[in-house]
Design an enzyme around this catalytic site. Sequence first.
Site, PDB file in Angstrom:
ATOM      1  N   ARG A 212       0.484  -1.215   0.416  1.00 11.70           N
ATOM      2  CA  ARG A 212       0.005  -0.110   0.483  1.00 11.70           C
ATOM      3  C   ARG A 212       0.705   1.422   0.570  1.00 11.70           C
ATOM      4  O   ARG A 212       0.331   2.306  -0.333  1.00 11.70           O
ATOM      5  CB  ARG A 212      -1.076   0.340   0.982  1.00 11.70           C
ATOM      6  CG  ARG A 212      -2.352  -1.110   1.200  1.00 11.70           C
ATOM      7  CD  ARG A 212      -2.867  -1.519   2.215  1.00 11.70           C
ATOM      8  NE  ARG A 212      -2.018  -1.672   3.371  1.00 11.70           N
ATOM      9  CZ  ARG A 212      -1.752  -3.388   3.980  1.00 11.70           C
ATOM     10  NH1 ARG A 212      -2.213  -4.055   2.962  1.00 11.70           N
ATOM     11  NH2 ARG A 212      -1.033  -3.595   3.880  1.00 11.70           N
TER      12      ARG A 212
ATOM     13  N   GLU B 258       4.955  -6.347  14.380  1.00 17.16           N
ATOM     14  CA  GLU B 258       3.832  -6.774  15.100  1.00 17.16           C
ATOM     15  C   GLU B 258       3.533  -8.285  15.967  1.00 17.16           C
ATOM     16  O   GLU B 258       3.451  -9.080  16.877  1.00 17.16           O
ATOM     17  CB  GLU B 258       3.320  -6.484  15.290  1.00 17.16           C
ATOM     18  CG  GLU B 258       2.096  -6.150  14.430  1.00 17.16           C
ATOM     19  CD  GLU B 258       0.856  -5.291  14.594  1.00 17.16           C
ATOM     20  OE1 GLU B 258       0.472  -4.894  15.287  1.00 17.16           O
ATOM     21  OE2 GLU B 258       0.311  -4.444  13.501  1.00 17.16           O
TER      22      GLU B 258
END
Length: 172
Positions: free
Chosen positions: A59, A96
Site C-alpha cells: 500500500r 508485531e
Amino acid sequence: MSDWSALIRDVPDFPKPGIMFRDITPVLADPAAFAAAVAAMAAPWRATPPDAVAGIESRGFILGAALALELRCGFVPVRKPGKLPGRTLSQGYRLEYGSDRLEVHVDAVPAGARVLVVDDVLATGGTLRAATELLRRQGAQVIGADVLVELVPLGGRDRWDDAAPLRAALLM
C-alpha cells in the site's frame, strides 16, 4: 470527501488472530477521499520537496506513487524479497506478528539524494526503519517518513528514534 478518515475500516484477526488490521482500501476507492488523503500527506513536504519518494510494498506503493506525482519527484519501490530484478540490497525487520525483509535496487537512488519514505500504516515501526536503513546504505539522505495512519498505542513513533521527521496524516 473531507473526512476521509471515516472510510478506514477495522478488520479483526487479520493477518493473524489478535491483530486489528486497518484497511485503507475504502479511502483508495473514493476519488475525493484519496485525493484529500494524498494532499494531507504532501502538505508538510511542499515547501522543500524530496528528490524521490520511496514507497514500501504494497500500500506504500499506491500512496508513495501518488505522493511522488503530487510533489513532482521520482518514485522508488521498496519491495519484499525476490520481487525486484537485478542486484538488490536487503534489510530484515520485526513486525508485531513476526519478521520479514525488504529490498531495494542497488542503484535506486544516487548518493546524496533527498528521499522521503512512505507507508500506509505506522504500527511498531520496523518497516519504516528497515526502509530507511536500506536507503541510507545507498548514500541517500532520508529527509523524513510519512504515513497515512499512525497506530499510536503500538509505539512505532517511539522506535523511530531518528533526526528526520516522522509525519502521520491521521492518528488512531
